[in-house]
Design a protein around this motif. Structure first.
Motif, PDB file in Angstrom:
ATOM      1  N   LEU A  86       0.810  -1.223   0.000  1.00 63.88           N
ATOM      2  CA  LEU A  86       0.000   0.000   0.000  1.00 63.88           C
ATOM      3  C   LEU A  86       0.840   1.267   0.000  1.00 63.88           C
ATOM      4  O   LEU A  86       0.387   2.308  -0.487  1.00 63.88           O
ATOM      5  N   GLY A  87       2.011   1.228   0.558  1.00 68.23           N
ATOM      6  CA  GLY A  87       2.877   2.407   0.607  1.00 68.23           C
ATOM      7  C   GLY A  87       4.317   1.997   0.438  1.00 68.23           C
ATOM      8  O   GLY A  87       4.627   1.101  -0.347  1.00 68.23           O
ATOM      9  N   ASP A 114      10.644  -0.784  -1.048  1.00 67.19           N
ATOM     10  CA  ASP A 114       9.616  -1.439  -1.854  1.00 67.19           C
ATOM     11  C   ASP A 114       8.348  -0.601  -1.783  1.00 67.19           C
ATOM     12  O   ASP A 114       7.878  -0.270  -0.689  1.00 67.19           O
ATOM     13  N   CYS A 115       7.807  -0.249  -2.932  1.00 60.21           N
ATOM     14  CA  CYS A 115       6.582   0.553  -2.971  1.00 60.21           C
ATOM     15  C   CYS A 115       5.634  -0.058  -3.989  1.00 60.21           C
ATOM     16  O   CYS A 115       6.043  -0.417  -5.102  1.00 60.21           O
ATOM     17  N   GLU A 124       2.080  11.009  -6.630  1.00 56.57           N
ATOM     18  CA  GLU A 124       3.252  11.407  -7.400  1.00 56.57           C
ATOM     19  C   GLU A 124       4.495  11.616  -6.547  1.00 56.57           C
ATOM     20  O   GLU A 124       5.614  11.538  -7.054  1.00 56.57           O
ATOM     21  N   HIS A 125       4.320  11.895  -5.254  1.00 57.60           N
ATOM     22  CA  HIS A 125       5.482  12.192  -4.418  1.00 57.60           C
ATOM     23  C   HIS A 125       6.246  10.943  -3.998  1.00 57.60           C
ATOM     24  O   HIS A 125       7.376  11.042  -3.510  1.00 57.60           O
ATOM     25  N   LEU A 126       5.662   9.759  -4.187  1.00 51.34           N
ATOM     26  CA  LEU A 126       6.311   8.547  -3.706  1.00 51.34           C
ATOM     27  C   LEU A 126       7.558   8.169  -4.504  1.00 51.34           C
ATOM     28  O   LEU A 126       8.563   7.739  -3.933  1.00 51.34           O
ATOM     29  N   LEU A 127       7.501   8.305  -5.828  1.00 56.47           N
ATOM     30  CA  LEU A 127       8.667   7.941  -6.639  1.00 56.47           C
ATOM     31  C   LEU A 127       9.877   8.807  -6.306  1.00 56.47           C
ATOM     32  O   LEU A 127      10.973   8.276  -6.087  1.00 56.47           O
ATOM     33  N   PRO A 128       9.727  10.158  -6.219  1.00 58.44           N
ATOM     34  CA  PRO A 128      10.890  10.961  -5.815  1.00 58.44           C
ATOM     35  C   PRO A 128      11.415  10.585  -4.436  1.00 58.44           C
ATOM     36  O   PRO A 128      12.630  10.600  -4.199  1.00 58.44           O
ATOM     37  N   VAL A 159      11.459   5.632 -14.897  1.00 58.22           N
ATOM     38  CA  VAL A 159      11.961   5.727 -13.525  1.00 58.22           C
ATOM     39  C   VAL A 159      13.300   6.452 -13.443  1.00 58.22           C
ATOM     40  O   VAL A 159      13.529   7.253 -12.538  1.00 58.22           O
ATOM     41  N   VAL A 160      14.193   6.182 -14.385  1.00 54.28           N
ATOM     42  CA  VAL A 160      15.529   6.786 -14.353  1.00 54.28           C
ATOM     43  C   VAL A 160      15.657   7.806 -15.469  1.00 54.28           C
ATOM     44  O   VAL A 160      15.566   7.471 -16.654  1.00 54.28           O
ATOM     45  N   GLY A 161      15.863   9.069 -15.091  1.00 56.38           N
ATOM     46  CA  GLY A 161      15.984  10.140 -16.063  1.00 56.38           C
ATOM     47  C   GLY A 161      17.377  10.219 -16.651  1.00 56.38           C
ATOM     48  O   GLY A 161      18.326   9.597 -16.147  1.00 56.38           O
ATOM     49  N   PRO A 162      17.549  10.992 -17.737  1.00 53.80           N
ATOM     50  CA  PRO A 162      18.853  11.106 -18.397  1.00 53.80           C
ATOM     51  C   PRO A 162      19.924  11.741 -17.516  1.00 53.80           C
ATOM     52  O   PRO A 162      21.122  11.580 -17.776  1.00 53.80           O
ATOM     53  N   ASP A 163      19.515  12.484 -16.473  1.00 51.79           N
ATOM     54  CA  ASP A 163      20.472  13.117 -15.577  1.00 51.79           C
ATOM     55  C   ASP A 163      20.718  12.292 -14.320  1.00 51.79           C
ATOM     56  O   ASP A 163      21.264  12.792 -13.339  1.00 51.79           O
TER      57      ASP A 163
END
Length: 250
Positions: A86-87, A114-115, A124-128, A159-163
């Motif tokens: 759940l979280g 683990d999420c 949206e705040h969970l991934l960052p 998930v993984v950005g170019p930077d």
């Protein structure tokens, strides 16, 4: 499987007589110890070694086995029935290893985050939060779910950005032991490795389910592969050859 390169760790050291005191620190009385947030392995002063901490975020569609994999690596019971996480759940795993070049043991503290996939899409705040100060992302797919494998490229890009090249990308295929039900072939895996330059690690559905040190021996190759990839990254960043005498990061 694509090569990881020459090993910088001494294979099987933890399960050898020389590694016995360090094994006992995480596996007292033939029982895997579960560590709390403020706990760490206890060693005699003459055997004290550096501790290197890494944060690893698990990414993958619902049902591929993220929670089961973490439970397996931590030595805790694998949930018999799938329930969406759940979280965010954070689990600490300590893994002693010996560096081949220096001959020095190091204790790696691995913090697995683990999420649930549904929670990540809803909030949206969970991934960052999961990626903040992370060292690696584990991208999981299931050998019994072809769609989870086909979604890997899009998942990695999302998930993984170019930077964020500092994040180590690790691909793990779960439920590898359910070969009669496999939807992903060895040819598929080989093609992926050649295209992306990322070796695919394999984990069985019941990996480490057996008690005693036999279960630990079954997870050892996967834990060794994880810490070795992270250690290589740090050595390269420090300008030291991966098999060289670099000091553990602070």
């Amino acid at each position: 499987m694509a090569a990881w390169g020459g090993s910088v760790l001494e294979p099987g050291w933890l399960l050898s007589p020389a590694g016995r005191p360090y094994l006992d620190s995480i596996f007292p009385k033939n029982q895997r110890r579960v560590f709390g947030l403020l706990e760490r392995p206890a060693l005699p002063p003459n055997l004290a070694v550096p501790t290197v901490t890494y944060k690893l975020f698990l990414s993958g569609k619902s049902g591929v086995g993220k929670t089961a994999l973490v439970a397996t690596l931590a030595g805790t019971p694998v949930p018999p029935i799938h329930h969406e996480t759940l979280g965010i759940e954070a689990t600490t795993v300590y893994w002693p290893a010996k560096l081949r070049a220096s001959g020095r043991p190091v204790i790696f503290q691995l913090q697995f985050w683990d999420c649930g996939d549904g929670a990540l899409k809803k909030f949206e705040h969970l991934l960052p939060a999961c990626k903040e100060e992370a060292d690696a992302v584990l991208f999981l797919f299931s050998f019994t779910d072809r769609s989870s494998f086909e979604e890997l490229p899009a998942q990695m890009s999302r998930v993984v950005g170019p930077d964020e090249e500092n994040l180590v990308r690790v691909v793990v295929g779960t439920k590898f032991d359910l070969s009669p039900q496999a939807d992903v072939t060895e040819g598929d895996v080989t093609a992926f490795e050649e295209t992306w330059g990322l070796p695919v690690l394999r984990a069985g559905s019941g990996l480490g389910a057996r008690g005693g040190r036999e279960g630990l021996a079954r997870v050892a190759p996967l834990l060794d592969a994880l810490v070795e990839r992270l250690w290589r990254r740090d050595q390269i960043a420090a300008g030291v050859a991966p098999g060289g005498e670099g000091s553990p990061p602070a």
